[in-house]
Design a protein around this motif. Sequence first.
Motif, PDB file in Angstrom:
ATOM      1  N   SER A  26       0.835  -1.244   0.077  1.00 46.99           N
ATOM      2  CA  SER A  26       0.051   0.062   0.003  1.00 46.99           C
ATOM      3  C   SER A  26       0.921   1.218   0.199  1.00 46.99           C
ATOM      4  CB  SER A  26      -0.833   0.070   1.275  1.00 46.99           C
ATOM      5  OG  SER A  26      -0.235  -0.209   2.527  1.00 46.99           O
ATOM      6  N   ALA A  27       2.147   1.207  -0.356  1.00 47.07           N
ATOM      7  CA  ALA A  27       3.098   2.196  -0.305  1.00 47.07           C
ATOM      8  C   ALA A  27       4.171   1.828  -1.489  1.00 47.07           C
ATOM      9  CB  ALA A  27       3.529   2.609   0.859  1.00 47.07           C
ATOM     10  N   GLU A  28       4.703   2.950  -1.819  1.00 50.81           N
ATOM     11  CA  GLU A  28       5.749   2.930  -2.869  1.00 50.81           C
ATOM     12  C   GLU A  28       6.981   2.190  -2.225  1.00 50.81           C
ATOM     13  OE1 GLU A  28       7.560   7.253  -2.774  1.00 50.81           O
ATOM     14  OE2 GLU A  28       6.251   6.907  -4.419  1.00 50.81           O
ATOM     15  N   ASP A  29       7.814   1.569  -2.885  1.00 48.69           N
ATOM     16  CA  ASP A  29       9.216   1.245  -2.390  1.00 48.69           C
ATOM     17  C   ASP A  29      10.140   1.830  -3.274  1.00 48.69           C
ATOM     18  OD1 ASP A  29      11.091  -0.027  -0.921  1.00 48.69           O
ATOM     19  OD2 ASP A  29      10.517  -1.865  -1.081  1.00 48.69           O
ATOM     20  N   ARG A  30      11.331   2.186  -2.869  1.00 49.40           N
ATOM     21  CA  ARG A  30      12.723   2.576  -3.786  1.00 49.40           C
ATOM     22  C   ARG A  30      13.871   1.776  -3.666  1.00 49.40           C
ATOM     23  NH1 ARG A  30      12.057   8.109  -5.022  1.00 49.40           N
ATOM     24  NH2 ARG A  30      10.085   9.048  -4.036  1.00 49.40           N
ATOM     25  N   ASP A  31      14.488   2.169  -4.551  1.00 48.48           N
ATOM     26  CA  ASP A  31      15.988   1.493  -4.921  1.00 48.48           C
ATOM     27  C   ASP A  31      15.998  -0.055  -4.950  1.00 48.48           C
ATOM     28  OD1 ASP A  31      18.533   1.647  -4.959  1.00 48.48           O
ATOM     29  OD2 ASP A  31      18.891   1.708  -2.968  1.00 48.48           O
ATOM     30  N   ILE A  32      15.116  -0.497  -5.797  1.00 48.09           N
ATOM     31  CA  ILE A  32      14.839  -1.756  -6.284  1.00 48.09           C
ATOM     32  C   ILE A  32      16.177  -2.232  -6.940  1.00 48.09           C
ATOM     33  CG2 ILE A  32      13.406  -3.661  -7.052  1.00 48.09           C
ATOM     34  CD1 ILE A  32      11.966  -1.747  -5.243  1.00 48.09           C
ATOM     35  N   ARG A  33      16.817  -3.137  -6.196  1.00 46.39           N
ATOM     36  CA  ARG A  33      18.193  -3.698  -6.617  1.00 46.39           C
ATOM     37  C   ARG A  33      18.085  -5.233  -7.026  1.00 46.39           C
ATOM     38  NH1 ARG A  33      22.570  -0.369  -5.775  1.00 46.39           N
ATOM     39  NH2 ARG A  33      22.195   1.558  -4.613  1.00 46.39           N
ATOM     40  N   ILE A  34      18.395  -5.781  -8.173  1.00 47.52           N
ATOM     41  CA  ILE A  34      18.435  -7.192  -8.668  1.00 47.52           C
ATOM     42  C   ILE A  34      19.752  -7.544  -8.997  1.00 47.52           C
ATOM     43  CG2 ILE A  34      17.389  -8.593 -10.306  1.00 47.52           C
ATOM     44  CD1 ILE A  34      15.373  -7.899  -8.288  1.00 47.52           C
ATOM     45  N   MET A  35      20.041  -8.909  -8.612  1.00 49.63           N
ATOM     46  CA  MET A  35      21.357  -9.213  -8.948  1.00 49.63           C
ATOM     47  C   MET A  35      21.157 -10.677  -9.018  1.00 49.63           C
ATOM     48  SD  MET A  35      25.064  -9.436  -6.736  1.00 49.63           S
ATOM     49  CE  MET A  35      24.537 -10.367  -5.361  1.00 49.63           C
ATOM     50  N   ALA A  36      21.723 -11.208 -10.371  1.00 50.07           N
ATOM     51  CA  ALA A  36      21.431 -12.677 -10.734  1.00 50.07           C
ATOM     52  C   ALA A  36      22.685 -13.395 -10.611  1.00 50.07           C
ATOM     53  CB  ALA A  36      20.766 -12.712 -12.219  1.00 50.07           C
ATOM     54  N   ASN A  37      22.498 -14.662 -10.333  1.00 53.74           N
ATOM     55  CA  ASN A  37      23.877 -15.457 -10.176  1.00 53.74           C
ATOM     56  C   ASN A  37      23.740 -16.633 -10.995  1.00 53.74           C
ATOM     57  OD1 ASN A  37      25.624 -14.326  -7.668  1.00 53.74           O
ATOM     58  ND2 ASN A  37      23.472 -14.173  -7.029  1.00 53.74           N
ATOM     59  N   LEU A  38      24.637 -16.903 -12.140  1.00 52.45           N
ATOM     60  CA  LEU A  38      24.240 -17.995 -13.060  1.00 52.45           C
ATOM     61  C   LEU A  38      25.285 -19.217 -12.465  1.00 52.45           C
ATOM     62  CD1 LEU A  38      23.677 -15.398 -14.697  1.00 52.45           C
ATOM     63  CD2 LEU A  38      24.953 -16.700 -16.566  1.00 52.45           C
ATOM     64  N   PRO A  39      24.688 -20.352 -12.667  1.00 55.24           N
ATOM     65  CA  PRO A  39      25.353 -21.499 -12.250  1.00 55.24           C
ATOM     66  C   PRO A  39      26.454 -21.763 -12.942  1.00 55.24           C
ATOM     67  CG  PRO A  39      23.181 -22.224 -13.209  1.00 55.24           C
ATOM     68  CD  PRO A  39      23.228 -20.727 -13.011  1.00 55.24           C
ATOM     69  N   PRO A  40      27.518 -22.448 -12.610  1.00 54.64           N
ATOM     70  CA  PRO A  40      28.778 -22.851 -13.410  1.00 54.64           C
ATOM     71  C   PRO A  40      28.388 -23.537 -14.940  1.00 54.64           C
ATOM     72  CG  PRO A  40      29.021 -23.606 -11.170  1.00 54.64           C
ATOM     73  CD  PRO A  40      27.499 -23.122 -11.410  1.00 54.64           C
TER      74      PRO A  40
ATOM     75  N   ASN B 195      27.408  -7.404 -16.678  1.00 54.60           N
ATOM     76  CA  ASN B 195      27.735  -8.520 -16.501  1.00 54.60           C
ATOM     77  C   ASN B 195      29.177  -8.472 -15.911  1.00 54.60           C
ATOM     78  OD1 ASN B 195      29.237 -11.125 -18.373  1.00 54.60           O
ATOM     79  ND2 ASN B 195      27.660 -11.664 -16.788  1.00 54.60           N
ATOM     80  N   GLN B 196      29.227  -9.561 -14.810  1.00 55.95           N
ATOM     81  CA  GLN B 196      30.611  -9.741 -14.280  1.00 55.95           C
ATOM     82  C   GLN B 196      30.816 -10.967 -14.102  1.00 55.95           C
ATOM     83  OE1 GLN B 196      30.090  -7.635 -10.484  1.00 55.95           O
ATOM     84  NE2 GLN B 196      30.239  -5.529 -11.229  1.00 55.95           N
ATOM     85  N   GLY B 197      30.991 -11.996 -15.234  1.00 53.58           N
ATOM     86  CA  GLY B 197      31.242 -13.176 -15.316  1.00 53.58           C
ATOM     87  C   GLY B 197      30.021 -13.998 -14.911  1.00 53.58           C
ATOM     88  N   GLN B 198      29.845 -14.715 -13.964  1.00 50.86           N
ATOM     89  CA  GLN B 198      28.808 -15.463 -13.566  1.00 50.86           C
ATOM     90  C   GLN B 198      27.776 -14.538 -12.717  1.00 50.86           C
ATOM     91  OE1 GLN B 198      29.415 -17.677 -15.786  1.00 50.86           O
ATOM     92  NE2 GLN B 198      28.211 -19.017 -14.499  1.00 50.86           N
ATOM     93  N   VAL B 199      27.940 -13.432 -12.666  1.00 49.45           N
ATOM     94  CA  VAL B 199      26.849 -12.389 -11.968  1.00 49.45           C
ATOM     95  C   VAL B 199      26.597 -11.379 -12.670  1.00 49.45           C
ATOM     96  CG1 VAL B 199      26.768 -11.017  -9.908  1.00 49.45           C
ATOM     97  CG2 VAL B 199      28.332 -12.796  -9.793  1.00 49.45           C
ATOM     98  N   VAL B 200      25.078 -11.262 -12.961  1.00 48.04           N
ATOM     99  CA  VAL B 200      24.577  -9.951 -13.587  1.00 48.04           C
ATOM    100  C   VAL B 200      24.124  -8.890 -12.604  1.00 48.04           C
ATOM    101  CG1 VAL B 200      22.883  -9.166 -15.166  1.00 48.04           C
ATOM    102  CG2 VAL B 200      24.069 -11.287 -15.640  1.00 48.04           C
ATOM    103  N   VAL B 201      24.560  -7.812 -12.552  1.00 48.55           N
ATOM    104  CA  VAL B 201      24.094  -6.663 -11.750  1.00 48.55           C
ATOM    105  C   VAL B 201      23.155  -5.788 -12.534  1.00 48.55           C
ATOM    106  CG1 VAL B 201      24.510  -4.919  -9.974  1.00 48.55           C
ATOM    107  CG2 VAL B 201      25.858  -7.120 -10.120  1.00 48.55           C
ATOM    108  N   PHE B 202      21.926  -5.471 -11.973  1.00 46.80           N
ATOM    109  CA  PHE B 202      21.050  -4.507 -12.733  1.00 46.80           C
ATOM    110  C   PHE B 202      21.164  -3.013 -12.044  1.00 46.80           C
ATOM    111  CE2 PHE B 202      19.065  -8.400 -14.289  1.00 46.80           C
ATOM    112  CZ  PHE B 202      19.015  -7.941 -15.632  1.00 46.80           C
TER     113      PHE B 202
END
Length: 370
Positions: A283-297, A312-319
């Motif tokens: 029922s309220a806004e949220d700020r600073d949504i951060r997503i980080m994805a980790n790929l398996p080997p 992209n940082q190798g097996q890590v994707v940071v938005f």
Amino acid sequence: TGSAEEVGTASDCISVSYNNFLCATVDVIEPSLALTKTAPEIAYDCDDEVRIRYTVRNTGTGTAEDVTIRDTLPEGMSMSQGNREVNIPVGDLPAGESKAYEVRVRTAETGEYSSRAMATADGGLEARADATNTVIITPEIDIATDCSETQFIGQDYDYNFTFENNGEAPVREATASATIPRGASVVDISQGGRISGNSVVWNLGTIDAESSEDFSMTVNASEKGTYRTTVTADAFCARTVNRTCTTEVEGIPAILLEVVDTNDPVRIGQETTYVITVTNQGSAEDRDIRIMANLPPEQSFVSASGATTARNQGQVVVFRPYETLDVGEEIQWRVTVRANAESDSRFHVEMTSGQLTTPVYETEATNLYE
């Protein structure tokens, strides 16, 4: 009649007595006067008048004649014509009888007023009444408020009030009213209260000196904003008191994280895309949504897109952070990967926000096969 028997002097004596007895009766009486004077110990300065009562009684025998009651009122207290001299002609008062009289007076200001009356009658009869003391006061009332400074949308919250009598005498006809905050609905009212228009009203009756009376109302607000009530306390002869209590109603962000793959299973050498969806269900806004994805080997990065750009940082994707997620808003990111080895793989996503300082994790399983 008699005869003498020899020569000489004969004598005969007689005596006469008389007693005259007369009586006169007089009733002896003793009239006696007794006088009482009564007046209220405490009165309010807004009273139109103060009533003083005089009672004179003949406690002796016989009639007390020309009885008069006199009283010199204290400075600042007078009768309707401004006269301070009370002079009541009672007249004759038979034994055992009494007569009562009432005098209505006014006072100029608050304070203590005292005087002593006397009664007189013919024959020097006199009686004095005990002095009366009347204190003229202004009722002293106040009201205290207690409410939550902040509350969340959809939750009940209370406005608590206390009617205080800080004076030396009871206050009567005590009442209180509290406005219903605009946009809020009343859920509950303490005993004795009722809704009247846009307010809740309580009839509190008489409140003793240096005492108090608690009352309250419970409300609910369905939208965020500033909710304010003004409570008013009143009583006979008292000065009206107003107080305000304010509550900030806020929303609660509720962020849902979902991750699904578009292809499953995936042959080695082929690609699949993970769709990352974030929804604000709160029922309220949220700020600073951060997503980080980790790929398996066993997977390799191909591309990324969505609500913000990716790094992209190798097996890590940071938005890059998404600045503001409004209520009900849904945003997505996509990460495309290639299957490199046979595996029951796990694609991990981590999310934080201004509200969610502890990360939220979501995993999607994908079967990679040869």
